[in-house]
Design a protein around this motif. Structure first.
Motif, PDB file in Angstrom:
ATOM      1  N   GLY A   1      -6.939   8.784   9.350  1.00 47.79           N
ATOM      2  CA  GLY A   1      -5.352   8.357   9.680  1.00 47.79           C
ATOM      3  C   GLY A   1      -4.974   7.747   8.633  1.00 47.79           C
ATOM      4  N   ALA A   2      -5.446   7.184   7.637  1.00 48.02           N
ATOM      5  CA  ALA A   2      -4.762   6.620   6.714  1.00 48.02           C
ATOM      6  C   ALA A   2      -5.850   6.225   5.266  1.00 48.02           C
ATOM      7  N   LEU A   3      -5.382   6.011   4.445  1.00 45.06           N
ATOM      8  CA  LEU A   3      -6.026   5.533   3.097  1.00 45.06           C
ATOM      9  C   LEU A   3      -6.101   3.928   3.183  1.00 45.06           C
ATOM     10  N   PRO A   4      -7.040   3.269   3.603  1.00 47.81           N
ATOM     11  CA  PRO A   4      -6.826   1.816   3.608  1.00 47.81           C
ATOM     12  C   PRO A   4      -6.720   1.151   2.228  1.00 47.81           C
ATOM     13  N   ASP A   5      -6.013   0.254   2.201  1.00 48.59           N
ATOM     14  CA  ASP A   5      -5.781  -0.654   0.855  1.00 48.59           C
ATOM     15  C   ASP A   5      -7.060  -1.398   0.224  1.00 48.59           C
ATOM     16  N   ASP A   6      -7.994  -1.705   1.299  1.00 49.56           N
ATOM     17  CA  ASP A   6      -9.136  -2.565   0.857  1.00 49.56           C
ATOM     18  C   ASP A   6     -10.205  -1.623   0.560  1.00 49.56           C
ATOM     19  N   ASP A   7     -10.707  -2.123  -0.755  1.00 49.59           N
ATOM     20  CA  ASP A   7     -11.694  -1.181  -1.352  1.00 49.59           C
ATOM     21  C   ASP A   7     -13.046  -1.141  -0.219  1.00 49.59           C
ATOM     22  N   LEU A   8     -13.340  -2.340   0.221  1.00 46.42           N
ATOM     23  CA  LEU A   8     -14.428  -2.298   1.176  1.00 46.42           C
ATOM     24  C   LEU A   8     -14.416  -1.485   2.337  1.00 46.42           C
ATOM     25  N   LEU A   9     -13.243  -1.679   2.936  1.00 48.46           N
ATOM     26  CA  LEU A   9     -13.145  -0.704   4.141  1.00 48.46           C
ATOM     27  C   LEU A   9     -13.072   0.684   3.855  1.00 48.46           C
ATOM     28  N   LEU A  10     -12.598   1.185   2.723  1.00 47.47           N
ATOM     29  CA  LEU A  10     -12.607   2.413   2.305  1.00 47.47           C
ATOM     30  C   LEU A  10     -14.014   3.025   1.869  1.00 47.47           C
ATOM     31  N   ALA A  11     -14.911   2.212   1.343  1.00 47.27           N
ATOM     32  CA  ALA A  11     -16.134   2.340   1.167  1.00 47.27           C
ATOM     33  C   ALA A  11     -16.835   2.633   2.535  1.00 47.27           C
ATOM     34  N   VAL A  12     -16.483   1.886   3.279  1.00 45.39           N
ATOM     35  CA  VAL A  12     -17.261   1.879   4.628  1.00 45.39           C
ATOM     36  C   VAL A  12     -16.864   3.393   5.246  1.00 45.39           C
ATOM     37  N   GLU A  13     -15.696   3.640   5.304  1.00 47.21           N
ATOM     38  CA  GLU A  13     -15.184   5.000   5.852  1.00 47.21           C
ATOM     39  C   GLU A  13     -15.792   6.108   5.002  1.00 47.21           C
TER      40      GLU A  13
END
Ligand code: HEC
Ligand code: HEC
Length: 388
Positions: free
Chosen positions: A164-176
């Protein structure tokens, strides 16, 4: 009528004297419990990309992409090689450096409750973060992964489509990223085998189908569900009860160092900030984290390793957690000549040396081979599918 005649002929050919192996009602029940295949499965509540077409497509790209590693040379698929039944045929995995453990196949991992041979992760996605960031494996970092993802327009597009979106938070992005990798791996299921056709024929009472299964495999199967006690641990459609056990495989790594298996696995999964009890899980129901909340580390877990599923086992050697056994014959010899001294004090009461005759050993191997398709599953390559 014609099929009956054929069945009689087949029986006569296989066993000239007796009518061949006939299973008792109890054996029949035990055999039927190993199917049907493919087995029903539920999507992973802790991963919102689980079971979604967009998540699987995105994870598919990532799994084969070496740019996720620090060296730019190692992808998940470098060790979990599709043409090698998603394993690597090596004794232990080799990334930036040799690892301590043998690479398991990722076929059928959607059925695993604990990931890793010590169960150090309680979801497929939390496991994926380990090889991504482990120095001896792909050696990347949260920052590097996020940076790479943001720089690649195609992957960015796939990320947005899946989450749905590209998170700003790097950690959240890595988890996704890890969650997409999990969604893809959940789609990897081994094919039906000659054992499955036999098992379903048994369920239907189809004599022709039963006769097609080799007599040697039937005799091996009788040992497997009978005096071998194998099915106590190698239970159900995947041939694993999903638990951990000590079967007397040595766990010394190098002088002065051991792989304590499940013992340290429990400590690792409990303190893993990405476990199901943590804030990165997408599950709404607190019951999703019950297993991890109830884990207690005990002395008996020392030297225990996960009971591996046995589907496609003919293609996944070398065997055991550190690849100590080269062939299925070696594995059967291990159980036949089991050294009970190696099982620790409060170890398994289920295991006894079987002292199999040479023919019985061959029968057991013949049975194990029927759990695999004749050829390893065909490699998958990402299909070009546009994203913009
Ligand atoms: C250098 C080789 C190597 C690479 C690269 C690698 N793996 Fe693995 N994989 C292994 C080994 C070895 C194990 C066993 C680890 C353990 O027991 O702790 C393993 C275990 C697993 C498991 C657990 C399977 C089970 O039955 O418990 C999964 C799932 C998995 N890897 C997925 C991945 C994914 C996803 C990637 C890419 C992000 C990846 N692996 C990259 C070697 C590798
Ligand atoms: C007490 C539980 C238990 C019983 C009973 C048991 N196994 Fe196992 N089996 C395991 C565990 C645990 C491993 C993995 C050990 C390791 O990683 O070091 C294993 C490994 C294997 C492997 C290697 C699979 C791989 O991918 O490495 C095969 C094949 C196998 N067992 C077949 C059998 C057969 C045949 C029997 C009966 C004679 C049997 N097992 C009985 C727990 C059990």
């Amino acid at each position: 009528m014609r099929s009956l005649v054929l069945a009689l002929l087949a029986c006569a050919a296989a066993a000239p004297s007796a009518a061949g192996v006939v299973f008792s009602p109890e054996e029949k029940r035990a055999i039927l419990a190993h199917g049907p295949w493919p087995a029903p499965w539920q999507t992973d509540a802790s991963n919102r990309a689980s079971g979604t077409a967009a998540g699987i497509d995105y994870g598919h790209r990532l799994f084969f992409d070496p740019r996720l590693s620090a060296s730019g040379r190692l992808a998940c698929a470098s060790c979990h090689v599709p043409a090698l039944a998603w394993s690597d045929r090596r004794r232990v995995g080799v990334g930036n450096a040799p690892l301590d453990r043998n690479t398991p196949s990722v076929l059928n991992v959607r059925h695993e409750r604990w990931l890793g041979r010590d169960g150090a992760s309680d979801s497929l996605w939390s496991h994926a973060l380990k090889p991504l960031t482990d120095e001896r494996e792909m050696g990347s970092s949260v920052g590097a992964l996020a940076g790479f993802l943001r720089s690649d327009a195609d992957l960015r597009c796939r990320h947005v489509r899946a989450f749905g979106a590209l998170p700003d938070d790097d950690l959240l992005l890595a988890v996704e990223i890890a969650k997409a990798l999990a969604a893809f791996q959940e789609s990897l299921v081994s094919s039906r085998t000659s054992f499955d056709r036999f098992r379903d024929a048994l369920a239907r009472g189809d004599a022709t189908g039963l006769a097609r299964y080799p007599e040697a495999a039937k005799r091996g199967l009788r040992i497997f569900v009978g005096r071998g006690n194998c099915a106590v641990c190698h239970f159900g459609p995947t041939f694993s009860n999903g638990e951990f056990a000590d079967i007397g495989v040595p766990f010394f790594l190098r002088p002065g160092q051991v792989d304590s298996g499940r013992h340290s696995g429990i400590a690792r999964v409990q303190k893993d900030r990405f476990n199901r009890a943590g804030s990165f899980s997408d599950a709404r129901d607190p019951k999703d984290a019950v297993a991890i909340r109830h884990l207690v580390q005990e002395h008996r877990h020392w030297g225990e390793f996960k009971v591996p599923g046995l589907r496609e086992v003919a293609h996944t050697g070398p065997y055991m957690h550190a690849g100590s056994h080269a062939t299925l014959h070696d594995v059967v010899r291990h159980y036949s000549e089991l050294d009970v001294e190696r099982l620790h004090a409060d170890g398994e009461r289920i295991l006894r040396p079987l002292f199999l005759t040479p023919r019985a050993s061959l029968d057991l191997v013949a049975f194990l081979e029927t759990l695999s398709a004749p050829q390893p599953p065909r490699p998958i390559r990402p299909r070009p599918m546009a994203c913009s």
